[in-house]
Design an enzyme around this catalytic site. Structure first.
Site, PDB file in Angstrom:
ATOM      1  N   LYS B  97     -35.612  -2.503 -40.739  1.00 14.71           N
ATOM      2  CA  LYS B  97     -34.659  -2.170 -41.837  1.00 14.71           C
ATOM      3  C   LYS B  97     -35.269  -3.112 -42.994  1.00 14.71           C
ATOM      4  CE  LYS B  97     -31.055  -3.214 -44.838  1.00 14.71           C
ATOM      5  NZ  LYS B  97     -29.729  -3.582 -45.232  1.00 14.71           N
ATOM      6  N   GLY B 158     -22.977  -6.258 -51.660  1.00 17.65           N
ATOM      7  CA  GLY B 158     -21.602  -7.136 -51.544  1.00 17.65           C
ATOM      8  C   GLY B 158     -20.964  -6.964 -52.745  1.00 17.65           C
ATOM      9  N   ALA B 184     -25.588  -0.203 -49.134  1.00 16.50           N
ATOM     10  CA  ALA B 184     -25.098  -1.320 -50.104  1.00 16.50           C
ATOM     11  C   ALA B 184     -24.262  -0.525 -51.213  1.00 16.50           C
ATOM     12  CB  ALA B 184     -26.183  -1.812 -51.054  1.00 16.50           C
ATOM     13  N   GLY B 185     -23.277  -1.409 -51.431  1.00 13.24           N
ATOM     14  CA  GLY B 185     -22.429  -1.237 -52.650  1.00 13.24           C
ATOM     15  C   GLY B 185     -21.185  -0.408 -52.087  1.00 13.24           C
ATOM     16  N   ALA B 206     -21.840  -3.187 -44.458  1.00  9.77           N
ATOM     17  CA  ALA B 206     -21.226  -4.537 -43.664  1.00  9.77           C
ATOM     18  C   ALA B 206     -20.107  -5.097 -44.306  1.00  9.77           C
ATOM     19  CB  ALA B 206     -22.380  -5.570 -43.616  1.00  9.77           C
ATOM     20  N   THR B 207     -20.254  -5.584 -45.723  1.00 10.34           N
ATOM     21  CA  THR B 207     -19.452  -6.332 -46.218  1.00 10.34           C
ATOM     22  C   THR B 207     -18.136  -5.841 -46.586  1.00 10.34           C
ATOM     23  OG1 THR B 207     -21.219  -7.441 -47.683  1.00 10.34           O
ATOM     24  CG2 THR B 207     -18.906  -7.799 -48.338  1.00 10.34           C
TER      25      THR B 207
END
Lengths: 66, 255
Positions: B97, B158, B184-185, B206-207
């Site tokens: 990645k 994040g 992301a986001g 993830a987050t």
């Protein structure tokens, strides 16, 4: 001779190989990869890789992140 | 396998790709990964210090999840290429990645360094999944360099701000001939569902899971949202209308 490993200075005897340095540094046996002066050195070549004073070694492993 | 995600000829049964950052501990991460149903999970590369690794690799191996190393934290093409090479050596995979960010405040991809790194890594035989801006032009350029997947952001890493420019994501999807992964986001399940409804092939998060109050439950929500969004995308939604349209004809009484 002075060698930098992961950003910190280390002192090794003249003629030390990459394998000697990594052993003294305490690098884990598995799951790590090593670059000397910006070039990856595969595990099989560690014993045959001589070090020069001023060499910069990076030892990386996988961690949580990304 | 029914409706697999296919990246570089490799089939995955799950359309959730997980990150590992932000988890309180390894057992919380394990529960979340299992609840998400993921088959591909990304890990970062960092300096190994005395005392060995973090245990994340052992965890992924034990629960049978494929490892996708990333170049998180890299700011230049040179740094990202070396990190990918080290990951290949350490983990025995030529998948990466690719992440090359411009600065700490935005963590937005640096398009110039990103494209340069992608070209070098593709030339060196890597399977490159490129984390990119939600820029349809850059996404196409990355595909043309030989990236195996393009991974546009919904909003900065994040932030949990969801998909700020759905139209751009739709444009990227409409022209891509490699998988598009929304990366992301994502903040909550509806963001993941929207990504899939817009036509993305998978989501990477993830987050949103690891920092949720109940990570395993949020992981299950993401899994369900991805499945729902995928089905809706395949089903074909009704066109939007300005005025109401009755679903039953006329009125009960003749006027």
């Amino acid at each position: 001779m002075n060698i930098t490993i992961n950003g910190k200075p280390h002192e090794f005897a003249e003629g030390a190989t990459l394998a000697d340095a990594l052993e003294q540094f305490g690098a884990p046996d598995r799951g790590v990869a090593v670059a000397v002066d910006g070039t990856v050195v595969s595990r099989g070549s560690w014993r045959a890789t001589p070090l020069e004073s001023g060499s910069v070694i990076e030892v990386l492993t996988a961690v949580q992140g990304g | 396998m029914d409706d697999p995600l296919v990246i570089a000829g490799r089939e995955f049964g799950s359309r959730v790709i997980m990150g590992t950052g932000g988890a309180a501990n390894l057992s919380a991460l394990e529960r979340a990964l299992l609840a998400s149903g993921t088959e591909l999970t990304t890990v970062a590369m960092r300096r190994a210090d005395l005392g060995g690794g973090s245990g994340v690799l052992e965890l992924l191996n034990r629960i049978g999840i494929e490892v996708l190393p990333n170049t998180a934290g890299c700011r230049t093409a040179a740094e990202a290429v070396l990190t990918a090479q080290l990951a290949r050596e350490a983990l025995g995979t030529h998948w990466v990645k690719l992440e090359v960010v411009a600065d700490e405040d935005t963590l937005l991809p640096d398009p110039v360094e990103l494209l340069d790194a992608a070209e070098q890594l593709v030339d060196q035989g890597f399977v490159v999944l490129a984390y990119t801006n939600d820029d349809p032009v850059l996404a196409l350029r990355l595909e043309e360099t030989g990236c195996a997947a393009v991974m546009p952001l919904g909003s900065p890493i994040g932030t949990g701000l969801g998909i700020r420019n759905p139209h751009n994501i739709e444009m990227i999807v409409s022209r891509a001939s490699v998988p598009v992964v929304l990366d992301a986001g994502i903040g909550t399940a509806s963001d993941a569902a929207l990504a899939m409804e817009l036509g993305c092939d998978a989501v990477l998060l993830a987050t949103a899971v690891t920092r949720a109050q109940d990570p395993a439950r949020m992981a299950a929500a993401m899994r369900a949202a991805c499945e729902g969004g995928r089905l809706a995308s395949q089903a074909g939604r009704i066109p939007r209308r300005f005025w109401a349209q009755a679903s039953s004809p006329g009125r009960p009484m003749e006027q």
